[in-house]
Design a protein around this motif. Structure first.
Motif, short mmCIF file in Angstrom:
data_model
loop_
_atom_site.label_atom_id
_atom_site.label_comp_id
_atom_site.label_asym_id
_atom_site.label_seq_id
_atom_site.Cartn_x
_atom_site.Cartn_y
_atom_site.Cartn_z
N SER A 42 -75.79 12.01 6.90
CA SER A 42 -76.10 12.76 5.68
C SER A 42 -76.81 14.05 6.04
O SER A 42 -76.52 15.10 5.46
CB SER A 42 -76.99 11.93 4.76
N HIS A 46 -75.24 17.54 5.04
CA HIS A 46 -75.94 18.26 3.97
C HIS A 46 -76.67 19.49 4.50
O HIS A 46 -76.64 20.55 3.86
CB HIS A 46 -76.93 17.30 3.29
N ASP A 47 -77.32 19.37 5.65
CA ASP A 47 -78.16 20.47 6.12
C ASP A 47 -77.47 21.35 7.17
O ASP A 47 -77.60 22.57 7.13
CB ASP A 47 -79.47 19.93 6.70
N ASP A 50 -74.09 22.41 5.62
CA ASP A 50 -74.44 23.05 4.36
C ASP A 50 -73.45 22.72 3.24
O ASP A 50 -72.92 23.59 2.56
CB ASP A 50 -74.51 24.58 4.54
N TYR A 52 -72.60 20.83 -0.39
CA TYR A 52 -73.27 20.39 -1.63
C TYR A 52 -73.03 18.89 -1.83
O TYR A 52 -71.95 18.39 -1.52
CB TYR A 52 -72.70 21.12 -2.83
N PHE A 53 -74.03 18.23 -2.37
CA PHE A 53 -73.83 16.82 -2.72
C PHE A 53 -73.13 16.79 -4.07
O PHE A 53 -73.61 17.39 -5.04
CB PHE A 53 -75.18 16.11 -2.80
N TYR A 74 -69.51 14.91 -0.45
CA TYR A 74 -70.09 16.24 -0.27
C TYR A 74 -68.97 17.26 -0.37
O TYR A 74 -67.83 16.96 -0.04
CB TYR A 74 -70.76 16.37 1.11
N VAL A 103 -81.38 14.19 0.97
CA VAL A 103 -80.54 14.78 -0.09
C VAL A 103 -81.19 14.43 -1.43
O VAL A 103 -80.91 13.39 -2.00
CB VAL A 103 -79.11 14.20 -0.03
N SER A 374 -78.44 20.39 -5.66
CA SER A 374 -77.00 20.60 -5.84
C SER A 374 -76.62 20.70 -7.31
O SER A 374 -75.71 20.04 -7.78
CB SER A 374 -76.19 19.47 -5.19
#
Lengths: 549, 179
Positions: A42, A46-47, A50, A52-53, A74, A103, A374
């Motif tokens: 995750s 997510h990071d 980059d 979006y959730f 994502y 997240v 998000s």
């Protein structure tokens, strides 16, 4: 960037922990990981990537592979591709690690999965979220072995009586227009914390759709009833997810008709919201004129579909009602009238001091907070996030039209007003372009077969933001159908917007995300210094209907 | 510039004056429904054959079919109807039409129910219930004329007839078979 290149990047970043990486055209890149690696995966998606959730679907897959599964979706918005992290939990004591700290947007999804499927999330506080307080412990309604007709007798809960003077607080009566409930903690006139208590209109629609009462072709009508304002959005998202999963070829003309009706719906929804916002700010003249203009859009919708709302023209494979020359002329006439009338009104509304002074600089949602949560739709676009499903993940006929996505960086209530005002103009342009290009041909697919065991994602840009449905197909009806309405993603952002702001701005700020729950918002004000509770009826949103599933 | 800005809110007066009164004196004036409006359905009793295609398609189960020994009853409960018109679309004989009627409020639920009772045909062999109406049989015969020979028989009698004719082909005499 092609799918192959993204796959290579994912292989490089996640190759060490992934058990399996595969590409499914109807959904995206599915990466299966072990529960122990879920947090790391995750974090990377997510990071580092980059993304979006977008949503999370928890499924009881015990009849298929004897596990509970969770699919975290994502989205790489700039590439228009989904990355889905799949994790399986033990069938007897399902436990997954919580990712809510990595997240933040996943917070609600975990609570919902715990409530409805009994999947435990480690290292976080779990509590009742969707189900009512008197629902018995240990009965998880979305599990496959629980029949959809189960109506358990309420559990008797003992609550210690309140100390001191008691005051009635926020009605939970299901028949009243009151399905959502905020608790604002205030110090004097300043809001210091917000607590949300929702899901009072949870109707178990997802469970119902899995029941033998429904078939693939009946669910569009059920989906349309998720929301009273953007119902067509839900029925399109559902049909798209099934069509994507089963690779049903929908005729071009049907795609165009869907897009036209979707834009007509956006027009009426934004005009409704604009009216409500004016009303909240005490500018009732603006409210009435906005709704006067909206009425023409409603009549147009009825002419196109047969009904002012809940259009009921959508089916898996196409639409039921065609557009003829008379209707095209009617749309063009209405649009021409609307354009001149709305231009006048928009000019007025965006310059009247009642509105501008109250909306500017209030309810600020900074860009980084918006990114963390998000958020979707006009809320995201007003906070500098340039995302719009119509452009990023094109569906129906949106690939054939050009339009501008208004983005503001202020993040305040005025920015959210401006985004919606501009979107109304864009919508009218989109309809014009679609009518110019409207192709001939049939409006219903000829061959329709939905095999079992396929995954499909359907996403639609609703007036309130991205609406996303995931489906796992079953025999004759979905095995699992997960609906995520835009408000679900946006409400957590209210905490940020309301905090440290004057109490008087709270009603407008709550309304500024265009919440799709219901008619009357009631806010409880708790004064932290005196501990006194009082009920404050503030927002009246006529015509809005429950949208939380 | 500032004066223009100050006077801007007053533009509303001209907008309001131009648009005039837009509300209608309902119900004294005609309601503004378009030609496409979908209201309650009407079932043509002279065409309906009680096949139940509409019941299968109806999303909210407003149309229900109850089969008894000698009747098939099609019931339409307006209270559940979502006015989607799917039934009219799937009806094989075009018995259902969507009307413009929408003022359906009533003090009694009885007014919201409409029933259509079909008589079930008897088997020409044994006289038992056939489970189909005479219009359904006609519908089948019209589309597949060869079925005329056995469509009036119940499944049991059909089996008997088949075995009989098979036996005759194999050379059995009628007396043998009956004996």
């Amino acid at each position: 960037m092609s799918v192959k290149e993204i796959m290579d990047i994912i292989r490089e970043k996640l190759g060490g922990i992934a058990e399996d990486i595969r590409y499914v055209e109807s959904a995206g890149i599915i990466v299966r990981v072990k529960p122990v690696n879920l947090r790391e995966a995750s974090h990377i998606v997510h990071d580092v990537l980059d993304a979006y959730f977008r949503t999370m679907m928890a499924v009881d897959e015990r009849p298929i592979n004897n596990t509970f599964a969770a699919y975290y979706v994502y989205g790489l918005d700039d590439k228009g591709i989904n990355i889905i992290i799949e994790a399986h939990a033990d069938p007897y004591t399902p436990v997954l690690p919580s990712i809510a700290d990595i997240v933040p947007a996943a917070d609600w999804y975990e609570l919902e999965a715990w409530d409805l499927l009994g999947i435990k999330f480690k290292n976080r506080k779990l509590h009742r979220f969707v189900l009512p307080d008197d629902w018995p412990e240990g009965l998880y309604p979305l599990r496959r072995d629980v029949d959809y007709t189960v109506r358990p007798s309420p559990r008797i809960t003992y609550k210690p009586p309140l100390q001191g003077p008691r005051l009635p607080v926020g009605p939970y009566h299901p028949a009243l227009h009151e399905p959502e409930y905020f608790e604002l903690f205030v110090e004097g006139e300043r809001v210091v914390d917000v607590e949300y208590n929702g899901f009072h209109v949870h109707r178990g629609i997802e469970k119902l759709a899995e029941s033998p009462r429904f078939t693939y072709q009946k669910i569009p009508f059920l989906a349309e009833r998720i929301c009273g304002i953007c119902g067509f959005v839900h029925s399109v998202a559902y049909t798209l997810s099934v069509e994507n999963a089963a690779k049903i070829e929908v005729p071009e003309r049907a795609q165009y008709i869907r897009s036209i009706v979707l834009e007509v719906e956006r027009l009426h929804s934004h005009l409704l919201w604009l009216g409500v916002a004016c009303h909240l700010l005490g500018y009732d003249a603006g409210f009435m004129h906005s709704w006067r203009i909206r009425e023409k859009v409603m009549v147009l919708a009825e002419l196109l579909t047969g009904s002012r709302k809940t259009y009921g023209i959508n089916l898996v494979g196409g639409v039921r009602k065609d557009i003829n020359m008379d209707k095209i002329t009617a749309i063009r006439n209405t649009l021409a009238w609307l354009r001149s009338e709305f231009a006048k009104l928009a000019d007025l509304v965006t310059s009247v001091p009642q509105i501008v002074r109250r909306a500017r600089g209030t309810g600020i949602l900074p860009r980084d907070e918006a990114r963390k949560l998000s958020v979707v739709g006009p809320v995201a676009r007003a906070s500098g996030l340039d995302r719009d499903v119509r452009r990023d993940y094109p569906y129906c006929a949106y690939k054939d039209v050009s339009f501008r996505v208004p983005v503001y960086t202020e993040g305040d209530n005025l920015a959210r007003v401006m985004v919606r005002v501009e979107e109304i103009f864009e919508s009218m342009d989109i309809i014009d372009q679609l009518l110019d290009k409207l192709p001939g041909g049939p409006i219903m697919a000829e061959k329709m077969e939905v095999p079992a065991g396929l995954v499909g994602i359907g996403n639609v840009e609703a007036p309130r933001g991205e609406d996303i449905h995931i489906i796992i197909t079953g025999r004759g009806r979905p095995y699992r159908w997960r609906v995520r309405a835009p408000t679900y993603q946006n409400i957590p952002a209210l905490k940020v917007m309301l905090r440290d702001a004057p109490l008087a701005d709270a009603p407008l700020t709550i309304a500024s995300i265009d919440p799709c729950f219901s008619c009357t918002d009631r806010i409880v004000v708790i004064d932290l210094k005196t501990g006194k509770r009082e009920k404050l009826q503030t927002v009246s949103i006529p015509g809005e209907c429950g949208c939380e599933i | 510039m500032s004066l223009k800005k100050l006077l801007k809110p007053f533009k509303l007066i001209s907008i309001a004056h131009k648009s005039g009164v837009v509300t209608v004196l309902y119900p004294y004036q005609k309601p503004l429904i378009t030609t496409e409006f979908r209201g309650k359905i009407s079932i043509d009793a002279t065409k309906c054959m009680g096949c139940g295609a509409c019941v299968n398609a109806c999303p909210p189960n407003a149309l229900t079919l109850s089969r008894r020994d000698d009747t098939i009853v099609l019931n339409y409960f307006i209270g559940r109807c979502i006015f989607c018109g799917r039934c009219a679309e799937v009806c094989p004989v075009g018995a259902i039409t969507v009307t413009h009627e929408f003022e359906l409020a009533s003090a009694s639920t009885r007014d919201l129910n409409e029933s259509l009772v079909h008589r079930v045909e008897k088997c020409s062999g044994c006289g038992g219930g056939l489970g189909a109406t005479s219009r359904m049989l006609q519908y089948v015969i019209l589309r597949s004329p060869a079925s005329e020979n056995y469509v009036h028989l119940c499944p049991n009698c059909r089996k008997k007839k088949l075995i009989q004719s098979l036996a005759m082909k194999m050379g059995a005499r009628t007396e043998d078979y009956e004996g």
